[in-house]
Design a protein around this motif. Sequence first.
Motif, PDB file in Angstrom:
ATOM      1  N   ALA A  14       0.832  -1.206   0.000  1.00 57.14           N
ATOM      2  CA  ALA A  14       0.000   0.000   0.000  1.00 57.14           C
ATOM      3  C   ALA A  14       0.866   1.256   0.000  1.00 57.14           C
ATOM      4  CB  ALA A  14      -0.914  -0.003   1.216  1.00 57.14           C
ATOM      5  N   ILE A  15       1.969   1.236   0.726  1.00 54.01           N
ATOM      6  CA  ILE A  15       2.879   2.392   0.737  1.00 54.01           C
ATOM      7  C   ILE A  15       3.468   2.597  -0.650  1.00 54.01           C
ATOM      8  CG2 ILE A  15       5.105   3.208   1.615  1.00 54.01           C
ATOM      9  CD1 ILE A  15       4.343   1.940   4.308  1.00 54.01           C
ATOM     10  N   TYR A  16       3.845   1.503  -1.315  1.00 52.62           N
ATOM     11  CA  TYR A  16       4.409   1.620  -2.662  1.00 52.62           C
ATOM     12  C   TYR A  16       3.378   2.187  -3.633  1.00 52.62           C
ATOM     13  CZ  TYR A  16       6.907   0.393  -6.903  1.00 52.62           C
ATOM     14  OH  TYR A  16       7.552   0.455  -8.109  1.00 52.62           O
ATOM     15  N   ALA A  18       0.869   4.114  -2.862  1.00 47.80           N
ATOM     16  CA  ALA A  18       0.702   5.529  -2.513  1.00 47.80           C
ATOM     17  C   ALA A  18       1.850   6.358  -3.071  1.00 47.80           C
ATOM     18  CB  ALA A  18       0.609   5.680  -0.998  1.00 47.80           C
ATOM     19  N   TRP A  21       1.152   7.054  -6.649  1.00 48.97           N
ATOM     20  CA  TRP A  21       0.165   8.118  -6.814  1.00 48.97           C
ATOM     21  C   TRP A  21       0.748   9.489  -6.476  1.00 48.97           C
ATOM     22  CZ3 TRP A  21      -4.365   8.186  -9.198  1.00 48.97           C
ATOM     23  CH2 TRP A  21      -4.968   6.970  -9.481  1.00 48.97           C
ATOM     24  N   PHE A  22       1.863   9.530  -5.810  1.00 43.30           N
ATOM     25  CA  PHE A  22       2.510  10.786  -5.443  1.00 43.30           C
ATOM     26  C   PHE A  22       3.305  11.386  -6.606  1.00 43.30           C
ATOM     27  CE2 PHE A  22       5.916  13.137  -3.128  1.00 43.30           C
ATOM     28  CZ  PHE A  22       5.096  14.046  -2.480  1.00 43.30           C
TER      29      PHE A  22
END
Length: 107
Positions: A14-16, A18, A21-22
Motif C-alpha cells: 500500500a505504501i508503494y 501511494a 500516486w505521489f
Amino acid sequence: MSEKTFEYSPVFKAIYIAMLWFIPFLTWHYSQWLWHYVALMIFLGLGLRPLLEWSGLVVWFEDLLARLDYRLHRREIEKRRMLIARRERDRKYRHTHHKDPRLPRNW
C-alpha cells in the motif's frame, strides 16, 4: 525462475502504491526531483527483492524475528507443551482398565 523467498506485506504494498500516486504531485511541484524519485521507485519495485534475497538479509531477519518471538513467548510455549504432554499421558491411561498393583485391595 526461482521461487520467491518472501512476500511484501500488504502495508508495504500500500505504501508503494501511494508513492506511485505521489508522482503527479512531485512532477507538478518538484520537477527537479522527478528522475531521482522514478529511479527510487524502479529500484523498490524491481531491485529490492533480488538484493535482499542475494545478500541473505531476508533469512537473517526472519531468524532474528523467530528468536525474538521465542524469547518473548517462551513461558507460554513451555506451558502449552506441558499441557499437550499431560493430555497425551492422560489419554493413554484413561482408557486402560487395569488396576495398578500398588493400589490398596478394594480401591
